[in-house]
Design a protein around this motif. Sequence first.
Motif, PDB file in Angstrom:
ATOM      1  N   ILE A   1      26.228   9.790 -16.723  1.00  0.00           N
ATOM      2  CA  ILE A   1      27.178  10.786 -17.183  1.00  0.00           C
ATOM      3  C   ILE A   1      26.972  11.972 -16.061  1.00  0.00           C
ATOM      4  N   THR A   2      28.372  12.514 -15.450  1.00  0.00           N
ATOM      5  CA  THR A   2      28.287  13.216 -14.591  1.00  0.00           C
ATOM      6  C   THR A   2      28.864  14.709 -15.084  1.00  0.00           C
ATOM      7  N   PHE A   3      27.885  15.788 -14.805  1.00  0.00           N
ATOM      8  CA  PHE A   3      28.599  17.187 -15.222  1.00  0.00           C
ATOM      9  C   PHE A   3      28.856  17.802 -13.948  1.00  0.00           C
ATOM     10  N   ILE A   4      30.021  18.247 -13.881  1.00  0.00           N
ATOM     11  CA  ILE A   4      30.436  19.159 -12.559  1.00  0.00           C
ATOM     12  C   ILE A   4      30.809  20.379 -12.693  1.00  0.00           C
ATOM     13  N   LEU A   5      30.778  21.157 -12.006  1.00  0.00           N
ATOM     14  CA  LEU A   5      31.454  22.587 -11.923  1.00  0.00           C
ATOM     15  C   LEU A   5      32.548  22.867 -11.299  1.00  0.00           C
ATOM     16  N   HIS A   6      33.571  22.891 -11.928  1.00  0.00           N
ATOM     17  CA  HIS A   6      35.055  22.941 -11.369  1.00  0.00           C
ATOM     18  C   HIS A   6      35.547  24.156 -11.627  1.00  0.00           C
ATOM     19  N   ASP A   7      36.093  25.084 -10.772  1.00  0.00           N
ATOM     20  CA  ASP A   7      36.753  26.426 -11.061  1.00  0.00           C
ATOM     21  C   ASP A   7      36.235  27.049 -12.183  1.00  0.00           C
ATOM     22  N   GLY A   8      34.889  27.218 -12.017  1.00  0.00           N
ATOM     23  CA  GLY A   8      34.069  27.888 -13.034  1.00  0.00           C
ATOM     24  C   GLY A   8      33.932  27.341 -14.412  1.00  0.00           C
ATOM     25  N   GLN A   9      34.406  26.015 -14.436  1.00  0.00           N
ATOM     26  CA  GLN A   9      34.117  25.347 -15.970  1.00  0.00           C
ATOM     27  C   GLN A   9      33.639  24.164 -15.601  1.00  0.00           C
ATOM     28  N   LEU A  10      32.626  23.875 -16.780  1.00  0.00           N
ATOM     29  CA  LEU A  10      32.216  22.492 -16.665  1.00  0.00           C
ATOM     30  C   LEU A  10      33.021  21.266 -17.199  1.00  0.00           C
ATOM     31  N   GLU A  11      32.921  20.145 -16.442  1.00  0.00           N
ATOM     32  CA  GLU A  11      33.474  19.157 -16.942  1.00  0.00           C
ATOM     33  C   GLU A  11      32.690  17.778 -16.734  1.00  0.00           C
ATOM     34  N   TYR A  12      32.854  16.742 -17.584  1.00  0.00           N
ATOM     35  CA  TYR A  12      32.093  15.894 -17.477  1.00  0.00           C
ATOM     36  C   TYR A  12      32.989  14.435 -17.365  1.00  0.00           C
ATOM     37  N   ARG A  13      32.012  13.345 -16.876  1.00  0.00           N
ATOM     38  CA  ARG A  13      32.909  12.090 -16.930  1.00  0.00           C
ATOM     39  C   ARG A  13      31.831  11.339 -17.420  1.00  0.00           C
ATOM     40  N   TRP A  14      32.052  10.234 -18.047  1.00  0.00           N
ATOM     41  CA  TRP A  14      31.261   9.130 -18.452  1.00  0.00           C
ATOM     42  C   TRP A  14      31.986   7.719 -18.350  1.00  0.00           C
ATOM     43  N   GLY A  15      31.792   7.300 -17.131  1.00  0.00           N
ATOM     44  CA  GLY A  15      32.947   5.998 -16.962  1.00  0.00           C
ATOM     45  C   GLY A  15      34.206   6.281 -17.202  1.00  0.00           C
ATOM     46  N   ALA A  16      34.933   5.823 -18.246  1.00  0.00           N
ATOM     47  CA  ALA A  16      36.525   5.991 -18.520  1.00  0.00           C
ATOM     48  C   ALA A  16      36.629   7.053 -19.019  1.00  0.00           C
TER      49      ALA A  16
ATOM     50  N   PRO B   1      22.616  29.799 -15.920  1.00  0.00           N
ATOM     51  CA  PRO B   1      24.122  29.606 -15.014  1.00  0.00           C
ATOM     52  C   PRO B   1      24.553  28.121 -15.291  1.00  0.00           C
ATOM     53  N   LEU B   2      25.910  28.098 -15.341  1.00  0.00           N
ATOM     54  CA  LEU B   2      26.455  26.713 -15.341  1.00  0.00           C
ATOM     55  C   LEU B   2      25.813  25.614 -14.613  1.00  0.00           C
ATOM     56  N   ARG B   3      25.503  26.091 -13.276  1.00  0.00           N
ATOM     57  CA  ARG B   3      25.143  25.246 -12.331  1.00  0.00           C
ATOM     58  C   ARG B   3      23.912  24.315 -12.810  1.00  0.00           C
TER      59      ARG B   3
END
Length: 505
Positions: free
Chosen positions: A440-455, A424-426
């Motif tokens: 590095i943060t990976f979040i589940l948003h509206d069924g899609q994984l997104e990442y953020r690494w600083g900027a 599962p994506l979670r």
Amino acid sequence: MLGSLALTGFGVALLPLSLLWAQGARPDAATIAQAVDSLAAGAVADGLAPALGVAVTMDGRTVYSKSHGMAHAAAGVPADDRTLWYIASTSKSVTGFGVALLAHQGALRIDAPITSLLPQARWHPAVHAESLTLAHFLSHTHGVNDKAVVSSAAFTGAIPEAHWPALIALAKPMPTHDLVYSNFGYNVAAMVIDAIRPEGWKRYLEQSVLLPAGMHDTYARVSGLDQKRIAKPHRFRADGRYVTEPFFKTDATMNSAGGHLATLHDLARWTIVQMDSGVIDGSRVFAAEAIATSHRLIAKQTLDQAKRFAFFEREGWGAGWDIGTYEGERMVSRFGSYHTTRSHLSFLPGRRSGVVVMSSGGLSALTDIVAAFCYDLEAGRSDARERVATRMAELRTRFGGARRNVATRDSTRAARQREPLGRPLRDFAGVYEEPSFGKITFILHDGQLEYRWGAVYGPAEIYHPAKRQLRIEIAGSGTVVTFAFADGGPARSLELEGVTFARTP
């Protein structure tokens, strides 16, 4: 012949004899400006770039400066005289000259040991820092293989700049003694400036380099600027249309190796004051010896593939500049690229001619084609138009192939998203950390994984399910992330570009 070939937006047309010149005779500035304007406007009209800015300087003045196309296609913002172009690694010329200026003032020696200039820094024992000088860092011959400093400085900003000196100790030696281009040497140069100048490298360069040169519209920051002025990156689709991408740069990632926004007007002035040995607008603003120090060859290129770039020969590196030739004429240059943007800044001191070409997308070779055409025109080469017509035809062919490659790549990536991931994506979501590279943060948003690494941020898509791999893009560059799992539950770590990040609680 009764005419000569000249580019238009969609091919070639005949120019009258009044616009021709004898081989070797220098044409007047108006003739050069008209021909360059036709080429630049035609390239944008043909869809070879979403926005293109060109400036030509001759004999101490700007003879042509104009921006074409859209600085922000999605918002309908045209490129104009106020457009701020991200100059990427062209910033090294500003930092390098700032160091040369300090050397002229007696504040430092370029051949001084780096350990004496940065006494608080700690180095990996294997790099033998005691044998390295500032010149090694300015000329990319230091042989230090850094990842952590450059990652934060150029892309993520995840580790604050004040902590970068502590990251130096992690950098091990490269397996070669060649001249190997990287950002690290100029990040170290900024640390040296910080150690000497209490105001810090950004303020020092602004007050001692940019403002004396009359470059009042050049910034080592993003905050406080009208964001509509910034020429945004644009990627092209398979159908040739351009899509506006985010400009990921923040104040934290506007660094000494690549970190200025500037107008064409200011960049044109940079070529003038450099090729005229510190004189601009009839006044001396820099000592001629400081300019000469910056342009003096420190180290020669050692790798064959680095000895030529596009149409330009490269002999080696000075303080912030590539030193080389174009058609036998000495050439001083510094190019740059970031995401889809491209910067070309160069000049021929012996001819007192310079060129600036900025692009926000398309094939980067366009900037070099335009620059070479400017120099060929200025030199009075009889085949200048034939050369550029051939090169533009080749570029159009390459662009067609690039669009087909985009279609293939998009199809492949879409097919991967239909493959079962097996978990599962979670289980992929979470916060992962490596102390030298940040979180590095990976979040589940509206069924899609997104990442953020600083900027930097964006979607995370399936790459190789069996290997537990996802794909992310960091400022337009695709990168594979491999996740490691225990028998059940969420991932315990991930690996990105050879660096392991552990899940945090």
